[in-house]
Design a protein around this motif. Structure first.
Motif, PDB file in Angstrom:
ATOM      1  N   VAL A 127       0.848  -1.192   0.000  1.00  0.00           N
ATOM      2  CA  VAL A 127       0.000   0.000   0.000  1.00  0.00           C
ATOM      3  C   VAL A 127       0.883   1.241   0.000  1.00  0.00           C
ATOM      4  O   VAL A 127       1.818   1.359   0.797  1.00  0.00           O
ATOM      5  CB  VAL A 127      -0.937   0.017   1.230  1.00  0.00           C
ATOM      6  N   HIS A 128       0.595   2.146  -0.906  1.00  0.00           N
ATOM      7  CA  HIS A 128       1.315   3.422  -0.987  1.00  0.00           C
ATOM      8  C   HIS A 128       0.414   4.506  -0.399  1.00  0.00           C
ATOM      9  O   HIS A 128      -0.750   4.619  -0.769  1.00  0.00           O
ATOM     10  CB  HIS A 128       1.629   3.762  -2.443  1.00  0.00           C
ATOM     11  N   MET A 129       0.959   5.301   0.518  1.00  0.00           N
ATOM     12  CA  MET A 129       0.226   6.437   1.063  1.00  0.00           C
ATOM     13  C   MET A 129       1.168   7.626   1.125  1.00  0.00           C
ATOM     14  O   MET A 129       2.330   7.489   1.526  1.00  0.00           O
ATOM     15  CB  MET A 129      -0.300   6.153   2.466  1.00  0.00           C
ATOM     16  N   GLU A 130       0.645   8.768   0.687  1.00  0.00           N
ATOM     17  CA  GLU A 130       1.439   9.981   0.832  1.00  0.00           C
ATOM     18  C   GLU A 130       0.549  11.155   1.189  1.00  0.00           C
ATOM     19  O   GLU A 130      -0.585  11.261   0.744  1.00  0.00           O
ATOM     20  CB  GLU A 130       2.263  10.274  -0.422  1.00  0.00           C
ATOM     21  N   LYS A 131       1.082  12.013   2.037  1.00  0.00           N
ATOM     22  CA  LYS A 131       0.411  13.250   2.439  1.00  0.00           C
ATOM     23  C   LYS A 131       0.483  14.213   1.273  1.00  0.00           C
ATOM     24  O   LYS A 131       1.523  14.341   0.637  1.00  0.00           O
ATOM     25  CB  LYS A 131       1.103  13.832   3.670  1.00  0.00           C
ATOM     26  N   MET A 132      -0.616  14.869   0.979  1.00  0.00           N
ATOM     27  CA  MET A 132      -0.667  15.812  -0.127  1.00  0.00           C
ATOM     28  C   MET A 132      -0.912  17.221   0.419  1.00  0.00           C
ATOM     29  O   MET A 132      -1.537  17.384   1.459  1.00  0.00           O
ATOM     30  CB  MET A 132      -1.781  15.431  -1.106  1.00  0.00           C
ATOM     31  N   SER A 133      -0.458  18.202  -0.326  1.00  0.00           N
ATOM     32  CA  SER A 133      -0.695  19.594   0.064  1.00  0.00           C
ATOM     33  C   SER A 133      -1.099  20.393  -1.173  1.00  0.00           C
ATOM     34  O   SER A 133      -0.571  21.469  -1.430  1.00  0.00           O
ATOM     35  CB  SER A 133       0.558  20.181   0.728  1.00  0.00           C
ATOM     36  N   ASN A 134      -2.035  19.834  -1.923  1.00  0.00           N
ATOM     37  CA  ASN A 134      -2.445  20.468  -3.171  1.00  0.00           C
ATOM     38  C   ASN A 134      -3.757  21.243  -3.050  1.00  0.00           C
ATOM     39  O   ASN A 134      -4.248  21.778  -4.038  1.00  0.00           O
ATOM     40  CB  ASN A 134      -2.560  19.421  -4.281  1.00  0.00           C
ATOM     41  N   GLY A 135      -4.360  21.271  -1.861  1.00  0.00           N
ATOM     42  CA  GLY A 135      -5.607  21.987  -1.681  1.00  0.00           C
ATOM     43  C   GLY A 135      -6.827  21.217  -2.165  1.00  0.00           C
ATOM     44  O   GLY A 135      -7.957  21.673  -1.973  1.00  0.00           O
ATOM     45  N   GLU A 136      -6.627  20.067  -2.792  1.00  0.00           N
ATOM     46  CA  GLU A 136      -7.735  19.254  -3.307  1.00  0.00           C
ATOM     47  C   GLU A 136      -8.091  18.118  -2.349  1.00  0.00           C
ATOM     48  O   GLU A 136      -9.253  17.829  -2.135  1.00  0.00           O
ATOM     49  CB  GLU A 136      -7.374  18.662  -4.675  1.00  0.00           C
ATOM     50  N   PHE A 137      -7.066  17.452  -1.828  1.00  0.00           N
ATOM     51  CA  PHE A 137      -7.278  16.338  -0.908  1.00  0.00           C
ATOM     52  C   PHE A 137      -6.069  16.220   0.002  1.00  0.00           C
ATOM     53  O   PHE A 137      -5.040  16.859  -0.230  1.00  0.00           O
ATOM     54  CB  PHE A 137      -7.563  15.029  -1.662  1.00  0.00           C
ATOM     55  N   ASP A 138      -6.216  15.407   1.048  1.00  0.00           N
ATOM     56  CA  ASP A 138      -5.179  15.321   2.077  1.00  0.00           C
ATOM     57  C   ASP A 138      -4.188  14.174   1.880  1.00  0.00           C
ATOM     58  O   ASP A 138      -3.018  14.306   2.222  1.00  0.00           O
ATOM     59  CB  ASP A 138      -5.838  15.176   3.461  1.00  0.00           C
ATOM     60  N   TYR A 139      -4.677  13.041   1.360  1.00  0.00           N
ATOM     61  CA  TYR A 139      -3.819  11.871   1.197  1.00  0.00           C
ATOM     62  C   TYR A 139      -4.117  11.175  -0.122  1.00  0.00           C
ATOM     63  O   TYR A 139      -5.268  11.145  -0.573  1.00  0.00           O
ATOM     64  CB  TYR A 139      -4.029  10.855   2.333  1.00  0.00           C
ATOM     65  N   LEU A 140      -3.082  10.606  -0.679  1.00  0.00           N
ATOM     66  CA  LEU A 140      -3.204   9.721  -1.834  1.00  0.00           C
ATOM     67  C   LEU A 140      -2.852   8.326  -1.339  1.00  0.00           C
ATOM     68  O   LEU A 140      -1.800   8.124  -0.720  1.00  0.00           O
ATOM     69  CB  LEU A 140      -2.223  10.134  -2.939  1.00  0.00           C
ATOM     70  N   ILE A 141      -3.749   7.364  -1.618  1.00  0.00           N
ATOM     71  CA  ILE A 141      -3.517   5.980  -1.218  1.00  0.00           C
ATOM     72  C   ILE A 141      -3.824   5.086  -2.409  1.00  0.00           C
ATOM     73  O   ILE A 141      -4.829   5.294  -3.105  1.00  0.00           O
ATOM     74  CB  ILE A 141      -4.407   5.570  -0.026  1.00  0.00           C
ATOM     75  N   TYR A 142      -2.951   4.113  -2.638  1.00  0.00           N
ATOM     76  CA  TYR A 142      -3.233   3.132  -3.689  1.00  0.00           C
ATOM     77  C   TYR A 142      -2.407   1.878  -3.454  1.00  0.00           C
ATOM     78  O   TYR A 142      -1.479   1.854  -2.632  1.00  0.00           O
ATOM     79  CB  TYR A 142      -2.979   3.695  -5.084  1.00  0.00           C
TER      80      TYR A 142
END
Length: 177
Positions: A127-142
């Motif tokens: 599982v890949h998870m990363e914190k995002m700071s793009n103003g659209e969403f908080d985390y990307l998980i796949y």
């Protein structure tokens, strides 16, 4: 022509809808931009060429999804899946699978990121998870290995509530998040 990815996406979207909202034997309309359809089919078609390919798709998948209706307005295509297609998906839903567990978790107030990760990790060791700071969403998980699915889950934490959107890898990249 290989229509597998398009058919799989249609089935996945209908399954997600039915898990969230319940099943009705009704026509389901799904809207796709031309770029997404080209990604599914590995083509670079214009609107006219895509209509021809989608007619071939409709003919090929008629046994499972029924006769899929196809319309478009410029580069936006509508695929109308008839009631027998909705029933086909309904009869094959894994009510204990990953997506069902994810939807069940996010529908409850107070769902946490840790609970979501537990569900992802229950279904894969990659599982890949990363914190995002793009103003659209908080985390990307796949799932890095694409199993049990290859979608990109864009998670938003809103107080005591969690929401998600899922995209194909190509659409995720095209959106430029």
């Amino acid at each position: 022509m290989d229509f597998y990815r398009l058919e799989r996406n249609i089935i996945d979207l209908i399954e997600e809808q039915q898990l969230k909202l319940g099943y009705l034997k009704e026509t389901i309309r799904l809207y796709y931009p031309l770029a997404s359809l080209n990604n599914f089919l590995g083509k670079k078609c214009d609107e006219d060429e895509m209509r021809v390919l989608l007619q071939q798709f409709s003919d090929k998948c008629q046994g499972e999804l029924g006769k899929v209706g196809i319309t478009n307005s410029d580069e936006r295509f509508c695929l109308a899946i008839p009631p027998e297609g909705a029933e086909y998906v309904h009869n094959r839903i894994n009510k204990n699978g990953f997506l069902a567990q994810l939807i069940d978790a996010v529908r409850h107030h107070g769902c946490t990121l840790e609970q979501l990760l537990e569900i992802f990790n229950r279904h894969s060791k990659s599982v890949h998870m990363e914190k995002m700071s793009n103003g659209e969403f908080d985390y990307l998980i796949y799932f890095e290995d694409g199993k049990p699915d290859n979608y990109r889950y864009c998670v938003v934490l809103e107080g005591n509530h969690v929401t998600y959107h899922r995209y194909t890898p190509e659409d995720y990249k095209d959106f430029g998040f």
